[in-house]
Design a protein around this motif. Structure first.
Motif, mmCIF file in Angstrom:
data_model
loop_
_atom_site.group_PDB
_atom_site.id
_atom_site.type_symbol
_atom_site.label_atom_id
_atom_site.label_comp_id
_atom_site.label_asym_id
_atom_site.label_seq_id
_atom_site.Cartn_x
_atom_site.Cartn_y
_atom_site.Cartn_z
ATOM 1 N N SER A 63 7.862 8.203 -4.955
ATOM 2 C CA SER A 63 7.353 7.201 -4.008
ATOM 3 C C SER A 63 6.451 6.172 -4.698
ATOM 4 O O SER A 63 6.371 5.022 -4.257
ATOM 5 C CB SER A 63 6.561 7.875 -2.886
ATOM 6 N N ASP A 64 5.782 6.583 -5.775
ATOM 7 C CA ASP A 64 4.972 5.613 -6.534
ATOM 8 C C ASP A 64 5.878 4.494 -7.041
ATOM 9 O O ASP A 64 5.532 3.309 -6.991
ATOM 10 C CB ASP A 64 4.312 6.282 -7.754
ATOM 11 N N THR A 65 7.046 4.904 -7.546
ATOM 12 C CA THR A 65 7.990 3.939 -8.104
ATOM 13 C C THR A 65 8.539 3.027 -7.011
ATOM 14 O O THR A 65 8.668 1.811 -7.212
ATOM 15 C CB THR A 65 9.116 4.697 -8.835
ATOM 16 N N ALA A 109 0.141 13.727 -16.621
ATOM 17 C CA ALA A 109 -0.793 13.418 -15.524
ATOM 18 C C ALA A 109 0.009 12.914 -14.327
ATOM 19 O O ALA A 109 0.521 11.803 -14.345
ATOM 20 C CB ALA A 109 -1.797 12.353 -15.966
ATOM 21 N N LYS A 110 0.150 13.752 -13.296
ATOM 22 C CA LYS A 110 1.116 13.376 -12.264
ATOM 23 C C LYS A 110 0.562 12.413 -11.221
ATOM 24 O O LYS A 110 1.215 12.126 -10.222
ATOM 25 C CB LYS A 110 1.690 14.621 -11.597
ATOM 26 N N VAL A 111 -0.620 11.861 -11.480
ATOM 27 C CA VAL A 111 -1.216 10.944 -10.504
ATOM 28 C C VAL A 111 -0.323 9.723 -10.242
ATOM 29 O O VAL A 111 -0.285 9.211 -9.130
ATOM 30 C CB VAL A 111 -2.673 10.590 -10.899
ATOM 31 N N MET A 137 0.878 -1.181 0.000
ATOM 32 C CA MET A 137 0.000 0.000 0.000
ATOM 33 C C MET A 137 0.907 1.219 0.000
ATOM 34 O O MET A 137 1.928 1.231 0.664
ATOM 35 C CB MET A 137 -0.872 0.010 1.262
ATOM 36 N N LYS A 138 0.519 2.277 -0.749
ATOM 37 C CA LYS A 138 1.338 3.492 -0.759
ATOM 38 C C LYS A 138 0.453 4.696 -0.456
ATOM 39 O O LYS A 138 -0.652 4.810 -1.002
ATOM 40 C CB LYS A 138 2.024 3.643 -2.122
ATOM 41 N N PHE A 139 0.934 5.586 0.381
ATOM 42 C CA PHE A 139 0.177 6.788 0.729
ATOM 43 C C PHE A 139 0.997 8.023 0.374
ATOM 44 O O PHE A 139 2.134 8.175 0.817
ATOM 45 C CB PHE A 139 -0.180 6.769 2.225
#
Ligand code: ADP
Ligand code: ASP
Ligand code: MG
Length: 420
Positions: free
Chosen positions: A163-165, A218-220, A6-8
């Protein structure tokens, strides 16, 4: 034994109350036989604050100055990576407070290896043995996003939004069933919901489309995270962190194209204002000139995107236009100046107030007239197109930045994406 990552993101951990809600969301995902790893960003605004401190310490002012990248980037990483470290400790405490066994893991403890391209490092390997054993034993692992460590033990960061990566990389290393990216929107939308209120949440989007959306602005999700998810076939779900556990939160699934039954001609519209246009007028027109120019730009580490070449008025001359990220425009111009003699350019112009607007969709592969709709919608609003680039599943145009939002809205309507 299954595993979930999970990432926040920053807004989701923006204060202690939000971190407490994150702890509740994590607790709700905990069940026997499932190990959990949670990747966190710095609290919102924190990375910007740290970047500001680093630049000020290096002597940078709004008018320039400061240290060259080779003397700056490694210590920049040391400074900006601390934001994520703080959040790991805070979330571990918030989890323990509600009775969930948890501990933080810094990247050198995992270790989470990257190359040594400071400030934009790429992940090379994650040795997950101890981490995996710990989460399988029921202890929630809280891991800082954005940072890594080089072979010789120096701290790196993965570029803004990294952090997504980190989360997808941890999911791939742990062979997790899925990577859930919790953020401040409840999914991936047909375009940025902040500028088009009629944007709609997508149930599913293919890796290919998400990759284009991310790389076109799109930086989402950070682009690299989608590349990694695609390469390792990690299912990624984007969903809201503002929803209490138990409430509906379907989000958007990023998945292989085969899992999408109804393929839209255009699934989304993206934009980027971080663009500059460099125009070279009266360049000599003979074989090897373009190679000379783009070789010099590549050596100067300038990311060239769109390229348009056309005949100039004078015989034996051509005009070349290209785009690059705004902050690289100055260097691009210096690079061209340095080879001016070899390529015989008359004039170099730079424009920074341009934006790139793109439409993306896998259905484009089998549909004609997609470009026509785009050009007609822009013409109707009186928006001039300065350059065009296409791939199999996207069309991008360069326009005056002042019209960005108008163009995005017009295209969103023209392709029938507006919510009722
Ligand atoms: P986080 O801090 O959780 O990583 P980001 O700010 O990096 O969150 O990314 C989420 C933001 O991305 C949203 O608030 C939204 O404004 C923006 N965004 C841009 N394009 C899209 C899109 N197509 N769908 C959803 N969000 C988008
Ligand atoms: N905190 C970092 C940034 O703001 C990384 C991230 O949030 O993904 O860019
Ligand atoms: Mg982000």
């Amino acid at each position: 034994m299954s595993r979930l990552v999970m990432k926040f993101g920053g807004t989701s951990v923006g204060d202690v109350e939000r971190i407490a809600r994150v702890a509740r969301i994590v607790a709700a995902e905990r069940k026997p036989g499932r190990g959990l790893a949670v990747v966190v960003s710095a609290m919102s605004g924190e990375t910007d604050r740290l970047v500001g401190l680093a630049r000020a310490a290096a002597g940078e002012t709004p008018n320039g100055g400061g240290l060259p990248a080779k003397d700056f980037n490694d210590e920049y990483d040391v400074i900006v990576s601390t934001g994520e470290q703080v959040t790991t400790g805070l979330l571990a405490l918030a989890l323990r407070r509600i009775g969930i066994p948890a501990r933080s893991w810094q990247n050198w403890q995992i270790p989470f290896r990257t190359d040594d391209a400071h400030s934009k490092a790429r992940i090379s390997e994650i040795e997950e043995s101890e981490l995996g054993a710990s989460i399988d034993a029921g202890v929630v692992a809280v891991i800082p996003g954005f940072q890594g460590v080089t072979e010789d033990g120096r701290i790196t960061t993965l570029g803004r939004g990294g952090s997504d990566t980190s989360a997808v990389a941890v999911a791939a290393a742990l062979k997790a069933e899925r990577c859930d990216i919790y953020t401040d929107v409840d999914g991936v939308y047909t375009t940025d919901p902040r500028i088009v209120p009629k944007a709609q949440r997508l149930e599913k989007i293919s890796y290919e489309e998400m990759l284009e959306m991310a790389s076109l602005g799109a930086k989402v999700l950070q682009t690299r995270s989608v590349e990694l998810a695609f390469a390792h076939r990690v299912p990624v779900r984007v969903l809201s962190s503002f929803v209490e556990p138990g409430e509906p939160n379907p989000g958007t699934l990023v998945c292989p194209e085969e899992e999408i039954v109804e393929k839209q001609v255009v699934s989304g519209v993206a934009y980027s204002r971080d663009e500059a246009k460099v125009t070279l007028l009266g360049v000599e027109d003979h074989p090897g000139v373009a190679a000379e120019i783009f070789d010099a730009l590549a050596n100067a580490n300038i990311n060239v995107d769109m390229i348009v070449q056309s005949e100039a008025r004078q015989a034996g001359r051509q005009n070349i236009l290209f785009t690059c990220p705004e902050r690289e425009a100055g260097r691009a111009s210096e690079t061209i100046e340095a080879i001016k003699g070899k390529i015989g350019v008359d004039e170099i112009h730079i424009r920074r107030d341009v934006a790139k607007v793109s439409v993306i969709g896998i259905g484009m592969r089998s549909q004609v007239g997609v470009a026509k709709t785009m050009f007609a919608a822009l013409a109707q609003k009186g928006i001039n197109i300065e350059a065009i680039a296409t791939s199999e599943i996207k069309i991008s145009v360069l326009i005056d930045a002042a019209y960005t939002e108008l163009a995005v809205r017009a295209l969103h309507t023209a392709y029938g994406l507006d919510a009722a």
